[in-house]
Design an enzyme around this catalytic site. Structure first.
Site, short mmCIF file in Angstrom:
data_model
loop_
_atom_site.label_atom_id
_atom_site.label_comp_id
_atom_site.label_asym_id
_atom_site.label_seq_id
_atom_site.Cartn_x
_atom_site.Cartn_y
_atom_site.Cartn_z
N ASP A 147 0.84 -1.20 0.00
CA ASP A 147 0.00 0.00 0.00
C ASP A 147 0.87 1.24 0.00
O ASP A 147 1.97 1.23 -0.56
CB ASP A 147 -0.93 -0.05 1.21
CG ASP A 147 -2.30 0.53 0.93
OD1 ASP A 147 -2.40 1.76 0.79
OD2 ASP A 147 -3.28 -0.24 0.83
N ASP A 158 4.71 0.46 19.37
CA ASP A 158 5.66 -0.18 20.27
C ASP A 158 5.90 -1.65 19.93
O ASP A 158 6.71 -2.31 20.59
CB ASP A 158 5.18 -0.08 21.73
CG ASP A 158 5.20 1.36 22.23
OD1 ASP A 158 6.07 2.13 21.77
OD2 ASP A 158 4.35 1.71 23.07
N HIS A 187 -3.65 5.87 3.53
CA HIS A 187 -4.40 4.70 3.06
C HIS A 187 -3.84 3.41 3.68
O HIS A 187 -4.58 2.58 4.20
CB HIS A 187 -4.31 4.66 1.54
CG HIS A 187 -5.26 3.73 0.86
ND1 HIS A 187 -4.93 2.43 0.53
CD2 HIS A 187 -6.52 3.91 0.40
CE1 HIS A 187 -5.95 1.86 -0.10
NE2 HIS A 187 -6.94 2.74 -0.19
N VAL A 195 -7.14 -4.38 9.48
CA VAL A 195 -6.64 -5.74 9.70
C VAL A 195 -6.55 -6.04 11.18
O VAL A 195 -7.01 -7.09 11.67
CB VAL A 195 -5.27 -5.93 9.01
CG1 VAL A 195 -4.64 -7.27 9.45
CG2 VAL A 195 -5.40 -5.89 7.50
N ALA A 283 -7.92 -8.54 -8.18
CA ALA A 283 -9.03 -9.16 -7.46
C ALA A 283 -9.72 -10.24 -8.28
O ALA A 283 -10.21 -11.23 -7.72
CB ALA A 283 -10.06 -8.09 -7.05
N SER A 350 -11.43 -0.76 -0.67
CA SER A 350 -10.11 -0.84 -0.04
C SER A 350 -10.22 -1.27 1.42
O SER A 350 -9.27 -1.85 1.96
CB SER A 350 -9.41 0.52 -0.08
OG SER A 350 -8.65 0.69 -1.25
#
Length: 403
Positions: A147, A158, A187, A195, A283, A350
């Site tokens: 990306d 961290d 983005h 995620v 895709a 997206s």
């Protein structure tokens, strides 16, 4: 909706080596001017076939890039088609071997949402949301995100996996120095947060293949996939990017790069935001999980759809991690429209794709199974509802999911 032609013109202005091609009226694509990509094993034969017009050859790992002389005014789409077919006789590919070569124009790829017929939607500042809480995991799972990069964020800054790559993949927020946040800067950071909301224990590996304007090219994606294949530790790969190709077929070079990852790696990609059924690559590739966007229980108006779409997930008004940036626009109605403090709300396929990638990674981590087995379960049409042209509905899957 932003003016479609104006967006294209801005991209061409920023990328003077790009051009729009439209071999079939009404089905445009963007390519790098005077460039073709060739599989490494075919590079010498292709260079010989185009020697009259070839200016330079650049060899990569498994692919070569041939630059053609601009003065030759070669139609690279026609050239690629002829070389692929092993064409001989007239035309630019005269003299090519009869065996077809693995060739493609160097298509531009772009992140979604801001593109042809995409939603008139920019990220909007959002209030902080709680950090995802890592649940017990039976194994480590790594999600690779190709990306715009990855900026520091309290959710992960961290983590050892972020510190290992922080300098290499930091997002570029204002490349043109106009004071505004670039159109798709942030983005990658946003996708990473989606995620993690579905797979809080996942380790992320970011590779920057798009600029802050959301534009990259096929060669850059191939290079990144080759790096991942050599690295060999990606369980899931998320590609919230793509393109239409000049012939509406998958690029053979990109197809080979995806296949080189191996069957243990699951590749997930967004279906695109052109609100149509024209295949959007990668895709639409068979080995790739193509993901459309939902708005509640229905297809989001901007989302692509069709026989090639495998799954769908919520893709409207998603809230996730974002960059810190205060732009020049003044406050209006008590809110500053471009004062971002680490969180944003955004819409697009997206952001449906990483929800599916995260669900697969989260299940693999929680149950200690391979990503391919986890994908089979998440996308099982017998156990999950499906929608025509949108594939299997992938739900929220827990408290960390986007609503």
């Amino acid at each position: 909706m932003f003016d479609q032609q104006a967006r294209v013109e801005r991209v061409l202005e920023r990328h003077p080596d790009a051009m729009v091609v439209e071999p079939v009226p009404g089905r445009p694509a963007l390519i790098r001017r005077d460039e073709i990509l060739v599989a490494g094993r075919d590079a010498a034969a292709a260079e010989t076939a185009v020697r009259r017009w070839c200016d330079a050859r650049h060899d990569e790992r498994a692919v070569a890039r041939l630059r053609l002389r601009p003065a030759a005014k070669v139609d690279v789409c026609e050239l690629a088609a002829r070389l692929t077919e092993g064409g001989v006789g007239g035309g630019p590919a005269a003299g090519a071997r009869r065996r077809g070569l693995t060739v493609s124009p160097n298509h531009l790829v772009h992140g979604q949402p801001l593109w042809w017929s995409g939603p008139a939607d920019r990220p909007r500042p959002a209030a902080p949301v709680p950090a995802p809480r890592a649940a017990a995991a039976r194994r480590d799972v790594t999600v690779a995100i190709l990306d715009t990069g990855l900026s520091p964020h309290p959710w992960y800054e961290d983590a050892d996996w972020f510190r290992e790559q922080a300098d290499e993949v930091r997002e570029v927020l204002d490349a043109d120095l106009d004071g505004d946040l670039d159109a798709q800067a942030g983005h990658g950071t946003f996708v990473a947060g989606v995620v993690l909301r579905h797979a809080p224990s996942a380790r992320l590996r970011a590779l920057r293949v798009l600029g802050g304007d959301g534009v990259g090219d096929e060669l850059g994606v191939i290079r990144a996939l080759e790096r991942l294949a050599e690295w060999g530790r990606a369980d899931v790969v998320n590609l919230s990017l793509g393109c239409h190709t000049y012939d509406d077929r998958p690029s053979p070079l990109l197809t080979r790069a995806v296949a080189a990852l191996g069957r243990r790696t699951v590749v997930v990609a967004c279906a695109g935001n052109t609100a149509g059924d024209r295949p959007f690559w990668p895709a639409a590739m068979k080995p790739v999980v193509g993901v459309a966007a939902l708005d509640g229980g229905e297809r989001a108006w901007f989302s692509n759809h069709g026989w090639w779409v495998d799954a769908c997930a919520e893709g409207t008004e998603v809230t996730s991690s974002f960059v810190h940036f205060d732009g020049p626009r003044p406050p209006a109605d008590g809110a500053d429209p471009d004062d971002f403090r680490g969180y944003a709300t955004w819409s697009g396929t997206s952001f449906a794709a990483p929800a599916v990638a995260g669900r697969i990674a989260g299940l693999a981590a929680a149950e200690g199974i391979g990503a391919a087995d986890a994908a089979d379960r998440v996308l099982d049409p017998e156990a999950n509802p499906s929608l025509p042209g949108l594939g299997v509905v992938v739900g929220s899957g827990g408290e960390h999911a986007d609503s």
